[in-house]
Design a protein around this motif. Structure first.
Motif, PDB file in Angstrom:
ATOM      1  N   TYR A  34      68.415  95.391 100.451  1.00 14.81           N
ATOM      2  CA  TYR A  34      69.135  95.022 101.672  1.00 14.81           C
ATOM      3  C   TYR A  34      69.734  93.624 101.587  1.00 14.81           C
ATOM      4  N   GLY A  35      69.073  92.727 100.874  1.00 17.05           N
ATOM      5  CA  GLY A  35      69.582  91.374 100.763  1.00 17.05           C
ATOM      6  C   GLY A  35      69.061  90.442 101.842  1.00 17.05           C
ATOM      7  N   ASP A  36      68.209  90.959 102.736  1.00 17.56           N
ATOM      8  CA  ASP A  36      67.653  90.099 103.782  1.00 17.56           C
ATOM      9  C   ASP A  36      66.668  89.084 103.202  1.00 17.56           C
ATOM     10  N   ILE A  37      66.000  89.458 102.125  1.00 17.36           N
ATOM     11  CA  ILE A  37      65.099  88.548 101.418  1.00 17.36           C
ATOM     12  C   ILE A  37      65.457  88.646  99.943  1.00 17.36           C
ATOM     13  N   SER A  38      65.684  87.533  99.312  1.00 20.16           N
ATOM     14  CA  SER A  38      66.003  87.554  97.889  1.00 20.16           C
ATOM     15  C   SER A  38      65.297  86.402  97.186  1.00 20.16           C
ATOM     16  N   PRO A  39      64.922  86.609  95.929  1.00 23.93           N
ATOM     17  CA  PRO A  39      64.182  85.577  95.203  1.00 23.93           C
ATOM     18  C   PRO A  39      65.068  84.373  94.856  1.00 23.93           C
ATOM     19  N   VAL A  40      64.419  83.227  94.848  1.00 28.00           N
ATOM     20  CA  VAL A  40      65.112  81.991  94.501  1.00 28.00           C
ATOM     21  C   VAL A  40      64.575  81.440  93.182  1.00 28.00           C
ATOM     22  N   SER A  41      63.250  81.462  93.016  1.00 28.00           N
ATOM     23  CA  SER A  41      62.644  80.902  91.802  1.00 28.00           C
ATOM     24  C   SER A  41      62.871  81.840  90.624  1.00 28.00           C
ATOM     25  N   TRP A  42      62.864  81.285  89.425  1.00 29.01           N
ATOM     26  CA  TRP A  42      63.086  82.107  88.239  1.00 29.01           C
ATOM     27  C   TRP A  42      61.939  83.089  88.023  1.00 29.01           C
ATOM     28  N   GLN A  43      60.712  82.701  88.432  1.00 27.23           N
ATOM     29  CA  GLN A  43      59.583  83.610  88.269  1.00 27.23           C
ATOM     30  C   GLN A  43      59.752  84.854  89.155  1.00 27.23           C
ATOM     31  N   ALA A  44      60.173  84.626  90.391  1.00 23.99           N
ATOM     32  CA  ALA A  44      60.361  85.746  91.310  1.00 23.99           C
ATOM     33  C   ALA A  44      61.536  86.616  90.871  1.00 23.99           C
ATOM     34  N   ARG A  45      62.577  86.005  90.346  1.00 28.17           N
ATOM     35  CA  ARG A  45      63.721  86.786  89.859  1.00 28.17           C
ATOM     36  C   ARG A  45      63.334  87.623  88.641  1.00 28.17           C
ATOM     37  N   LEU A  46      62.547  87.040  87.754  1.00 30.35           N
ATOM     38  CA  LEU A  46      62.069  87.783  86.594  1.00 30.35           C
ATOM     39  C   LEU A  46      61.202  88.961  87.033  1.00 30.35           C
ATOM     40  N   MET A  47      60.310  88.693  87.995  1.00 29.58           N
ATOM     41  CA  MET A  47      59.454  89.767  88.496  1.00 29.58           C
ATOM     42  C   MET A  47      60.293  90.855  89.171  1.00 29.58           C
ATOM     43  N   ALA A  48      61.342  90.465  89.896  1.00 27.36           N
ATOM     44  CA  ALA A  48      62.217  91.451  90.529  1.00 27.36           C
ATOM     45  C   ALA A  48      62.884  92.329  89.478  1.00 27.36           C
ATOM     46  N   GLY A  49      63.357  91.711  88.410  1.00 24.90           N
ATOM     47  CA  GLY A  49      63.968  92.491  87.327  1.00 24.90           C
ATOM     48  C   GLY A  49      62.988  93.449  86.696  1.00 24.90           C
ATOM     49  N   LEU A  50      61.763  92.999  86.475  1.00 22.57           N
ATOM     50  CA  LEU A  50      60.735  93.876  85.894  1.00 22.57           C
ATOM     51  C   LEU A  50      60.369  95.004  86.853  1.00 22.57           C
ATOM     52  N   LEU A  51      60.234  94.676  88.135  1.00 23.45           N
ATOM     53  CA  LEU A  51      59.885  95.699  89.127  1.00 23.45           C
ATOM     54  C   LEU A  51      60.968  96.770  89.191  1.00 23.45           C
ATOM     55  N   ILE A  52      62.213  96.355  89.237  1.00 25.88           N
ATOM     56  CA  ILE A  52      63.315  97.321  89.286  1.00 25.88           C
ATOM     57  C   ILE A  52      63.341  98.156  88.006  1.00 25.88           C
ATOM     58  N   SER A  53      63.183  97.507  86.866  1.00 27.64           N
ATOM     59  CA  SER A  53      63.214  98.233  85.594  1.00 27.64           C
ATOM     60  C   SER A  53      62.096  99.251  85.493  1.00 27.64           C
ATOM     61  N   VAL A  54      60.896  98.858  85.874  1.00 31.58           N
ATOM     62  CA  VAL A  54      59.758  99.777  85.809  1.00 31.58           C
ATOM     63  C   VAL A  54      59.976 100.960  86.739  1.00 31.58           C
ATOM     64  N   MET A  55      60.474 100.695  87.933  1.00 31.54           N
ATOM     65  CA  MET A  55      60.691 101.788  88.884  1.00 31.54           C
ATOM     66  C   MET A  55      61.789 102.740  88.394  1.00 31.54           C
ATOM     67  N   VAL A  56      62.893 102.172  87.924  1.00 35.18           N
ATOM     68  CA  VAL A  56      64.039 103.002  87.542  1.00 35.18           C
ATOM     69  C   VAL A  56      63.817 103.704  86.207  1.00 35.18           C
ATOM     70  N   LEU A  57      63.155 103.031  85.266  1.00 33.73           N
ATOM     71  CA  LEU A  57      63.024 103.592  83.925  1.00 33.73           C
ATOM     72  C   LEU A  57      61.725 104.354  83.690  1.00 33.73           C
ATOM     73  N   LEU A  58      60.706 104.125  84.515  1.00 32.37           N
ATOM     74  CA  LEU A  58      59.427 104.796  84.291  1.00 32.37           C
ATOM     75  C   LEU A  58      58.967 105.637  85.476  1.00 32.37           C
ATOM     76  N   VAL A  59      58.795 105.017  86.617  1.00 33.34           N
ATOM     77  CA  VAL A  59      58.146 105.702  87.744  1.00 33.34           C
ATOM     78  C   VAL A  59      58.997 106.849  88.280  1.00 33.34           C
ATOM     79  N   VAL A  60      60.249 106.572  88.610  1.00 30.67           N
ATOM     80  CA  VAL A  60      61.106 107.622  89.168  1.00 30.67           C
ATOM     81  C   VAL A  60      61.307 108.775  88.174  1.00 30.67           C
ATOM     82  N   PRO A  61      61.594 108.505  86.883  1.00 24.74           N
ATOM     83  CA  PRO A  61      61.711 109.633  85.947  1.00 24.74           C
ATOM     84  C   PRO A  61      60.414 110.437  85.792  1.00 24.74           C
TER      85      PRO A  61
END
Length: 121
Positions: A34-61
């Motif tokens: 939604y964009g209402d909350i978005s990460p600012v720190s590099w750690q949170a951005r990295l975690m967001a990328g990992l979370l999205i990747s895990v969900m899209v590439l592993l969990v959903v399939p």
């Protein structure tokens, strides 16, 4: 996974409440973003990328494959014990056919061997 990422997001982004952090994890994991909350720190951005990747590439399939395999199951397929019973019955039929052929004096080619090459004569 969502709760852990939400709590880690709370640690990385100090000015976010626990509820907002969990909400961010749900929105990010579902790839709605939604964009209402978005990460600012590099750690949170990295975690967001990992979370999205895990969900899209592993969990959903994996979830999709699980449900697809339930829909594709062939109800007419033979089970192992049924296959073994069929093979045993075919062996018995072959024995009976060979016994009849022997009694009648008919020669029966060995059908269990490889097919012979066609003759060009």
């Amino acid at each position: 996974m969502i709760i852990i990422c939400g709590l880690l997001y709370r640690v990385f982004e100090r000015d976010v409440s626990v509820g907002d952090a969990i909400w961010w994890a749900v929105v990010t994991a579902s790839t709605v973003g939604y964009g209402d909350i978005s990460p600012v720190s590099w750690q949170a951005r990295l975690m967001a990328g990992l979370l999205i990747s895990v969900m899209v590439l592993l969990v959903v399939p994996l979830i999709t494959a699980h449900f697809a395999s339930k829909l594709i199951v062939d109800q007419d397929a033979f089970r192992h014990d049924e296959q073994e019973e069929l093979k045993q019955n075919l062996r018995r039929v072959r024995q009976l056919a060979e016994a009849i052929a022997e009694r009648e004096g008919i020669s029966v080619p060995d059908s269990a061997g490889p097919p012979s090459a066609p003759s060009n004569r």
